[in-house]
Design an enzyme around this catalytic site. Structure first.
Site, PDB file in Angstrom:
ATOM      1  N   GLY A  23      50.459  35.932  48.118  1.00 44.10           N
ATOM      2  CA  GLY A  23      50.456  36.798  46.843  1.00 44.10           C
ATOM      3  C   GLY A  23      51.133  37.871  47.009  1.00 44.10           C
ATOM      4  O   GLY A  23      50.526  38.840  47.770  1.00 44.10           O
ATOM      5  N   VAL A  71      47.689  43.885  45.272  1.00 43.97           N
ATOM      6  CA  VAL A  71      47.098  44.030  46.572  1.00 43.97           C
ATOM      7  C   VAL A  71      47.981  43.354  47.770  1.00 43.97           C
ATOM      8  O   VAL A  71      48.284  44.120  48.865  1.00 43.97           O
ATOM      9  CB  VAL A  71      45.888  43.087  46.657  1.00 43.97           C
ATOM     10  CG1 VAL A  71      45.059  43.237  48.181  1.00 43.97           C
ATOM     11  CG2 VAL A  71      44.836  43.531  45.594  1.00 43.97           C
ATOM     12  N   ARG A  81      33.624  39.544  38.984  1.00 41.91           N
ATOM     13  CA  ARG A  81      34.250  38.823  39.986  1.00 41.91           C
ATOM     14  C   ARG A  81      34.174  37.253  39.554  1.00 41.91           C
ATOM     15  O   ARG A  81      35.021  36.564  39.867  1.00 41.91           O
ATOM     16  CB  ARG A  81      34.131  39.363  41.219  1.00 41.91           C
ATOM     17  CG  ARG A  81      34.489  40.624  41.406  1.00 41.91           C
ATOM     18  CD  ARG A  81      34.262  41.103  42.898  1.00 41.91           C
ATOM     19  NE  ARG A  81      34.434  42.529  43.180  1.00 41.91           N
ATOM     20  CZ  ARG A  81      33.756  43.553  42.970  1.00 41.91           C
ATOM     21  NH1 ARG A  81      32.674  43.336  42.975  1.00 41.91           N
ATOM     22  NH2 ARG A  81      34.199  44.709  43.325  1.00 41.91           N
ATOM     23  N   VAL A 100      41.132  37.634  50.631  1.00 42.97           N
ATOM     24  CA  VAL A 100      41.018  39.078  49.471  1.00 42.97           C
ATOM     25  C   VAL A 100      40.647  38.561  48.237  1.00 42.97           C
ATOM     26  O   VAL A 100      39.809  39.492  47.456  1.00 42.97           O
ATOM     27  CB  VAL A 100      42.073  39.782  49.816  1.00 42.97           C
ATOM     28  CG1 VAL A 100      41.924  40.959  48.854  1.00 42.97           C
ATOM     29  CG2 VAL A 100      42.356  40.405  51.057  1.00 42.97           C
ATOM     30  N   ASN A 112      39.096  36.892  44.714  1.00 42.28           N
ATOM     31  CA  ASN A 112      37.673  37.107  44.261  1.00 42.28           C
ATOM     32  C   ASN A 112      37.502  35.789  43.653  1.00 42.28           C
ATOM     33  O   ASN A 112      38.390  35.129  42.896  1.00 42.28           O
ATOM     34  CB  ASN A 112      37.532  38.484  43.535  1.00 42.28           C
ATOM     35  CG  ASN A 112      37.209  39.738  44.331  1.00 42.28           C
ATOM     36  OD1 ASN A 112      36.376  39.404  45.043  1.00 42.28           O
ATOM     37  ND2 ASN A 112      37.837  40.552  44.047  1.00 42.28           N
ATOM     38  N   HIS A 137      30.103  40.596  47.919  1.00 41.97           N
ATOM     39  CA  HIS A 137      31.114  41.434  47.150  1.00 41.97           C
ATOM     40  C   HIS A 137      30.739  41.429  45.525  1.00 41.97           C
ATOM     41  O   HIS A 137      31.567  40.734  44.945  1.00 41.97           O
ATOM     42  CB  HIS A 137      32.283  41.003  47.660  1.00 41.97           C
ATOM     43  CG  HIS A 137      33.397  42.330  47.187  1.00 41.97           C
ATOM     44  ND1 HIS A 137      33.149  43.360  47.273  1.00 41.97           N
ATOM     45  CD2 HIS A 137      34.616  41.902  46.704  1.00 41.97           C
ATOM     46  CE1 HIS A 137      34.285  44.149  46.713  1.00 41.97           C
ATOM     47  NE2 HIS A 137      35.356  43.256  46.231  1.00 41.97           N
TER      48      HIS A 137
HETATM   49  N1  APR Z   1      50.505  30.706  45.293  1.00 40.75           N
HETATM   50  C1  APR Z   1      50.809  31.895  45.614  1.00 40.75           C
HETATM   51  N2  APR Z   1      50.875  33.004  44.814  1.00 40.75           N
HETATM   52  C2  APR Z   1      49.988  32.739  43.724  1.00 40.75           C
HETATM   53  C3  APR Z   1      49.224  31.550  43.391  1.00 40.75           C
HETATM   54  C4  APR Z   1      49.588  30.516  44.233  1.00 40.75           C
HETATM   55  N3  APR Z   1      49.017  29.273  44.078  1.00 40.75           N
HETATM   56  N4  APR Z   1      48.755  31.910  42.095  1.00 40.75           N
HETATM   57  C5  APR Z   1      48.872  33.228  41.847  1.00 40.75           C
HETATM   58  N5  APR Z   1      49.675  33.688  42.966  1.00 40.75           N
HETATM   59  C6  APR Z   1      50.158  35.156  43.007  1.00 40.75           C
HETATM   60  C7  APR Z   1      50.572  35.575  41.660  1.00 40.75           C
HETATM   61  O1  APR Z   1      51.845  35.287  41.359  1.00 40.75           O
HETATM   62  C8  APR Z   1      50.533  37.061  41.551  1.00 40.75           C
HETATM   63  O2  APR Z   1      51.951  37.695  42.206  1.00 40.75           O
HETATM   64  O3  APR Z   1      49.019  36.032  43.319  1.00 40.75           O
HETATM   65  C9  APR Z   1      49.690  37.441  42.774  1.00 40.75           C
HETATM   66  C10 APR Z   1      48.214  38.274  42.554  1.00 40.75           C
HETATM   67  O4  APR Z   1      48.773  39.427  42.229  1.00 40.75           O
HETATM   68  P1  APR Z   1      48.201  40.257  41.012  1.00 40.75           P
HETATM   69  O5  APR Z   1      48.101  39.541  39.845  1.00 40.75           O
HETATM   70  O6  APR Z   1      48.816  41.533  41.049  1.00 40.75           O
HETATM   71  O7  APR Z   1      46.511  40.408  41.671  1.00 40.75           O
HETATM   72  P2  APR Z   1      46.296  41.558  42.513  1.00 40.75           P
HETATM   73  O8  APR Z   1      45.461  42.602  42.076  1.00 40.75           O
HETATM   74  O9  APR Z   1      46.848  41.605  43.651  1.00 40.75           O
HETATM   75  O10 APR Z   1      44.866  40.756  43.065  1.00 40.75           O
HETATM   76  C11 APR Z   1      44.810  39.480  43.741  1.00 40.75           C
HETATM   77  O11 APR Z   1      42.712  40.177  45.035  1.00 40.75           O
HETATM   78  O12 APR Z   1      41.333  41.758  44.826  1.00 40.75           O
HETATM   79  C12 APR Z   1      41.545  40.394  44.486  1.00 40.75           C
HETATM   80  O13 APR Z   1      40.143  39.928  42.404  1.00 40.75           O
HETATM   81  C13 APR Z   1      41.503  40.371  43.066  1.00 40.75           C
HETATM   82  O14 APR Z   1      41.484  37.847  43.043  1.00 40.75           O
HETATM   83  C14 APR Z   1      42.243  38.953  42.910  1.00 40.75           C
HETATM   84  C15 APR Z   1      43.297  39.050  44.131  1.00 40.75           C
END
Ligand code: APR
Length: 311
Positions: A9, A13, A89, A119, A121, A176
């Site tokens: 991801g 985060v 969440r 990490v 949720n 959490h």
């Molecule tokens: N494989 C890889 N990456 C993925 C997949 C997957 N199958 N599905 C989604 N992603 C990626 C998205 O493309 C995106 O870049 O996960 C990333 C999530 O980033 P954000 O949307 O910016 O979310 P973020 O604020 O980083 O939060 C991520 O952490 O704190 C927790 O609740 C929050 O569940 C959430 C996670």
């Protein structure tokens, strides 16, 4: 030997965690995402900041190719959707459980000896998905929640008393979510319990603000959830493991009878070292604190049961 950390991801985060890992020279970093170009782009951007930030960590990005994660010491999983205003969440459950299962399967296949820091949720439920999908032993699947919730509590204590955050120490246990269990008795400023330093109603209001800490930020950002402090918290855990620090931190760990709770991930103090969770520390709780932890465990169990229904 150089250490290696993979971050799944490369969103808010994940990219922030990658930046902190690299800048602290804790490990070489691999960013993985499903988005085309984004992990490679952010990795290159971070690599180009390295001469200015003065570090020699290597940072690379990969779209969908998990072979880049081979031989990782640590994998931080942040893949999933974040909250929008009005969402809890728990509302993320059905989407993120599928994402967590698919990424953990890939991770476990390419780097079977890594330690997983979860990490995404709803955190405690996602730890169950990662634990069951990976088949890893329970010491190698750890959830990031307590360090973040405790840091929020510490920040609010420091603001209230106008003292350095470095003087503060706090423990927030439990799931959490809304049922998390901040422990004022074990929360101190320069070793003095905050119960000696603040009237009960001020402590109650800081506890309430800590419980709603994530929602407060979602309400301000509107388009997503917090990421600077969550990334810092995940990297503090990674550092304790990569440097074998034997550091006691509140983390979501799979309990096996400790605190009277069985086969459930929930936040408790653990000792983190090169083997992941090396010990679960059982601190003495008052009846009221134990009841609050039990309520929190019930809320997590409900989500775990929901996931079974959702399949
Ligand atoms: N494989 C890889 N990456 C993925 C997949 C997957 N199958 N599905 C989604 N992603 C990626 C998205 O493309 C995106 O870049 O996960 C990333 C999530 O980033 P954000 O949307 O910016 O979310 P973020 O604020 O980083 O939060 C991520 O952490 O704190 C927790 O609740 C929050 O569940 C959430 C996670």
């Amino acid at each position: 030997m150089r250490k290696k950390a993979t971050v799944i991801g490369s969103g808010n985060v994940g990219a922030t965690a990658a930046m902190r890992l690299a800048e602290k020279e804790l490990a070489d970093v691999v960013l993985v995402d499903i988005l085309e170009g984004v992990p490679a782009g952010k990795a290159l951007d971070l690599a180009e900041a390295a001469p200015i930030e003065k570090h020699d960590s290597r940072v690379i990005g990969s779209t969908g190719d998990y072979s880049a994660a081979k031989d990782s010491d640590i994998v931080i999983i942040t893949a999933g959707i974040p909250r929008k205003p009005g969402m809890s969440r728990d509302d993320l459950l059905s989407t993120n459980m599928g994402i967590m299962a698919s990424v953990t399967k890939e991770v476990a296949a390419v780097t079977p000896n890594a330690i997983l820091i979860i990490v995404s949720n709803p955190l405690d439920a996602m730890c169950h998905v990662a634990y069951e999908t990976s088949g890893f032993p329970k010491n190698r699947v750890i959830g990031m929640a307590g360090v973040l919730d405790s840091a929020r509590f510490r920040a609010f204590i420091a603001m209230e008393l106008n003292v350095s955050v470095e003087n503060t120490h706090a423990f927030v246990l439990g799931g959490h979510g809304d049922t998390m269990v901040p422990l004022p008795r074990y929360s101190t400023v320069a070793g003095i319990p905050i119960t000696e330093l603040m009237p009960a109603e001020r402590i109650d209001s800081l506890v309430e603000r800590t419980r709603n800490g994530g929602a407060e930020i979602v309400g301000l950002l509107k388009t997503g959830s917090a990421y600077y402090a969550p990334a810092s918290a995940a990297v503090e855990m990674a550092e304790a493991i990569l440097k074998d620090k034997k550091k006691i931190l509140p983390c979501a760990a799979c309990l096996d009878g400790e605190y009277g709770i069985n086969n459930l991930f929930i936040g408790v103090p653990v000792k983190l070292g090169e083997n992941g969770v090396e010990e679960i520390i059982e601190i003495k709780l008052t009846d009221l604190e134990q009841e609050a932890l039990n309520r929190s465990a019930n809320a997590v169990q409900t989500l775990v049961d929901d996931m079974k229904r959702l399949g």
